[in-house]
Write an enzyme that holds these catalytic residues in place. Structure first.
Site, PDB file in Angstrom:
ATOM      1  N   TYR A 319       0.853  -1.192   0.000  1.00  0.00           N
ATOM      2  CA  TYR A 319       0.000   0.000   0.000  1.00  0.00           C
ATOM      3  C   TYR A 319       0.889   1.243   0.000  1.00  0.00           C
ATOM      4  O   TYR A 319       1.783   1.385   0.832  1.00  0.00           O
ATOM      5  CB  TYR A 319      -0.888  -0.041   1.242  1.00  0.00           C
ATOM      6  CG  TYR A 319      -1.886   1.096   1.385  1.00  0.00           C
ATOM      7  CD1 TYR A 319      -2.212   1.941   0.337  1.00  0.00           C
ATOM      8  CD2 TYR A 319      -2.546   1.305   2.591  1.00  0.00           C
ATOM      9  CE1 TYR A 319      -3.122   2.960   0.473  1.00  0.00           C
ATOM     10  CE2 TYR A 319      -3.478   2.312   2.754  1.00  0.00           C
ATOM     11  CZ  TYR A 319      -3.755   3.141   1.691  1.00  0.00           C
ATOM     12  OH  TYR A 319      -4.684   4.158   1.840  1.00  0.00           O
ATOM     13  N   CYS A 320       0.637   2.155  -0.959  1.00  0.00           N
ATOM     14  CA  CYS A 320       1.346   3.436  -1.044  1.00  0.00           C
ATOM     15  C   CYS A 320       2.855   3.199  -1.166  1.00  0.00           C
ATOM     16  O   CYS A 320       3.292   2.443  -2.021  1.00  0.00           O
ATOM     17  CB  CYS A 320       0.974   4.307   0.151  1.00  0.00           C
ATOM     18  SG  CYS A 320       1.598   5.995   0.081  1.00  0.00           S
ATOM     19  N   ILE A 321       3.661   3.819  -0.310  1.00  0.00           N
ATOM     20  CA  ILE A 321       5.105   3.606  -0.380  1.00  0.00           C
ATOM     21  C   ILE A 321       5.462   2.153  -0.056  1.00  0.00           C
ATOM     22  O   ILE A 321       6.477   1.626  -0.523  1.00  0.00           O
ATOM     23  CB  ILE A 321       5.848   4.580   0.558  1.00  0.00           C
ATOM     24  CG1 ILE A 321       7.361   4.520   0.332  1.00  0.00           C
ATOM     25  CG2 ILE A 321       5.506   4.317   2.010  1.00  0.00           C
ATOM     26  CD1 ILE A 321       8.145   5.520   1.151  1.00  0.00           C
ATOM     27  N   GLY A 323       3.795  -0.265  -1.277  1.00  0.00           N
ATOM     28  CA  GLY A 323       3.676  -0.878  -2.593  1.00  0.00           C
ATOM     29  C   GLY A 323       4.888  -0.615  -3.461  1.00  0.00           C
ATOM     30  O   GLY A 323       5.331  -1.486  -4.225  1.00  0.00           O
TER      31      GLY A 323
END
Length: 588
Positions: A319-321, A323
């Site tokens: 998720y987000c960073i 990811g």
């Protein structure tokens, strides 16, 4: 035959007057950039000054701009006279649909306040339009100039001051000044907290009202605690799910109160779930590298999940960073293993950038001088303070995330309501110096993640095109941190089968999106292919009502094996070190 001495020798290539002029011009530009970076590292003043200079250098365009402005101004002046004369006249300038600052009827019903609103919006719109239309200015510099001017204009809105806010004045009269007394108390509390608070610190407690899903910490090292959740379904699929959370905030955004918990939902569907809880770094972790987050972070978590569950492979979620880190890890694995032996069977990315060419609104803060200034600041302390990063993201949406709480708190005397996501948003974490400088430089400035072999991670030159693992990807249509069209670009970088989902809402609510009845949200879904543009995908995507969680779980169920007896929570190799949510998440 020798050339006569009276004739000049031919100019050497690259040594002519034109080349020397160009070289001198480049030096002047470099000196200018250096000086601007020294006195204006965040690029607040320079883009606005460049925009003014650009308009002066384009007199024809400036004349056309002034003519349009004069015409619109005349219409507003006529409307003003009609209003002052007591005649009905439709508003010339209206707030944007999502601008709630002027939602109280007094801003429309009372002529004086209506005119104040319209004159403010009139100048705001024209300044913003002029900046976006600046001729001869680079698009990025236009956006930066418009961003800082917009923040200044937002700060100067009449709603932000007692003398020009009729709602605040009315509340003060109705409460006999008590709203102002309460507002001053809230103001002093915010001063003491060194931030404009969006929720009260005592509204929630991690482990009691948030992050309450039962489980155990089964791995702890210098970077993370790995939480293994207690299965809740009578039969569980054998392939474990390892969730790599962003370390910019705490992990429990995916385990909020029970009705919003993605973790609880996965457990109820019969999945075996692990999640990373990152340590909140201090100055002692200044030299922790991005490589360390790959090896001691993601790789350690995947190894633990495989060994504890007995599965050959896992499903990995980022998720987000988190990811972005997972994408790096996948490319790293494909350098170390044959394709069939990669220990991740399939993976999911949630609101994740891998191509940073157009990273969204955050781009206004990121250029060479800004990163250099930030790196110097981090080098001194050893980390980037979480409050500074939180302010950066709040400035991207200043009206709803800053000025709304100033007005309702300081002027109206209203305590902020309890809100779990806003509480999580204020529960900030720090960034280690070495890791964060690498991330900003290599990802945002150089965009090296999409260039094969440009990054060497833990001894391996990585290449996203080697990743052939099936991918499920989610973007959010209103995401200003990871714009969905930019997240879509990974589909032209990795190979293998890919399924893309476009969820309604933004960076958080597009992901924290539980199924409810009747459905509150919607999503669009379909296969994605290499070389396909985001808009081409959108034209063929299927429209659905509800939560993408249901489709994702169906996709996972086809790939995570047939359900069997629930796995053990811990064992001798990975003993229970603490109850979930662990200890790292409580660090301030």
């Amino acid at each position: 035959m020798d050339r006569p001495k009276s004739l000049p020798a031919p100019a050497q290539e690259g040594n002519g007057i034109g080349d020397r002029f160009l070289l001198s011009s480049e030096r002047v530009k470099e000196v200018r950039r250096t000086m601007e970076g020294f006195v204006d590292p965040l690029g607040i003043v320079a883009p606005i000054a460049h925009a003014h200079a650009a308009w002066l250098m384009h007199p024809q365009e400036l004349s056309e701009l002034l003519l349009r402005f004069a015409g619109d101004l005349a219409a507003l002046q006529v409307h003003t006279l009609e209003k002052l004369a007591g005649r009905d006249s439709a508003d010339v300038v209206l707030p944007q649909p999502d601008d709630l600052r002027f939602s109280d009827p007094v801003w429309t019903g009372e002529p004086g306040w209506s005119l104040l609103k319209q004159w403010y919006l009139f100048y705001t719109r024209h300044v913003q339009d002029a900046l976006f239309q600046t001729p001869g200015l680079a698009p990025k510099e236009r956006r930066r100039a418009a961003f800082w001017w917009r923040n200044w204009l937002n700060a100067m809105a009449p709603t932000n001051f007692l003398a020009t806010n009729p709602v605040a004045q009315r509340k003060a009269v109705e409460t006999r000044g008590d709203s102002l007394r309460r507002g001053f108390e809230i103001f002093m509390d915010d001063v003491q907290a060194r931030t404009v608070r969006m929720t009260e610190p005592g509204d929630f407690h991690v482990g009691t009202t948030l992050a309450t899903t039962p489980g155990a910490v089964v791995l702890r090292n210098r970077l993370l605690e790995l939480i293994h959740y207690t299965p809740t379904a009578p039969r569980v699929r054998p392939t474990p799910i390892v969730i790599v959370t962003p370390w910019i905030n705490k992990f429990y955004v995916l385990d909020l109160e029970p009705r919003k918990s993605l973790v609880r939902y996965l457990l109820a569907q019969g999945f075996d779930v692990y999640i990373t809880s990152w340590k909140n770094p201090g100055a002692d972790m200044r030299d922790t590298s991005f490589d360390d987050y790959v090896t001691d972070g993601v790789d350690a978590a995947v190894r633990a999940a495989r060994e504890l569950s007995g599965a050959d492979k896992v499903h990995a979620v980022g998720y987000c960073i988190g990811g972005t880190l997972l994408a790096v890890y996948m490319a790293w694995l494909n350098r170390r293993y044959a394709r069939a032996d990669v220990p991740v069977a399939h993976w999911t990315l949630l609101a994740t950038l891998t191509d940073f060419q157009s990273p969204g609104d955050i781009e206004v803060f990121i250029d060479e001088s800004g990163v250099r200034w930030l790196a110097d600041s981090m080098h001194t302390r050893g980390y980037l303070d979480g409050a500074e990063m939180a302010l950066t993201f709040r400035l991207l949406r200043a009206n709803p995330l800053i000025w709304h709480y100033v007005v309702h708190g300081w002027l109206y005397g209203e305590r902020p309501p309890a809100h779990d996501i806003l509480y999580w948003n204020m529960d900030t974490t720090r960034m280690p110096y070495r890791m964060h400088e690498f991330y900003l430089t290599e990802m945002y400035l150089k965009n090296n993640l999409i260039r094969p072999g440009a990054l060497t991670i833990a001894g391996e030159p990585i290449d996203l095109t080697l990743v052939h693992t099936p991918l499920y990807q989610v973007g959010a249509e209103d995401d200003h941190i990871a714009p969905w069209r930019q997240t879509f670009r990974i589909n032209s970088q990795v190979t293998g089968r890919k399924r893309f989902v476009l969820s309604s809402s933004g960076h958080i609510l597009g992901i924290v999106n539980p199924p409810v009845s009747p459905p509150h949200r919607r999503y669009q879904i379909g296969p994605a292919h290499r070389g396909q543009t985001a808009d081409a995908w959108l034209a063929t995507a299927e429209q659905r009502q509800g939560s993408w969680w249901e489709d994702w779980c169906a996709w996972l169920a086809e790939r995570c094996g047939d359900p069997g007896p629930p796995p053990q929570l811990a064992n001798d190799a990975y003993p229970k070190l603490a109850e979930a949510p662990g200890t790292y998440v409580l660090e301030r």
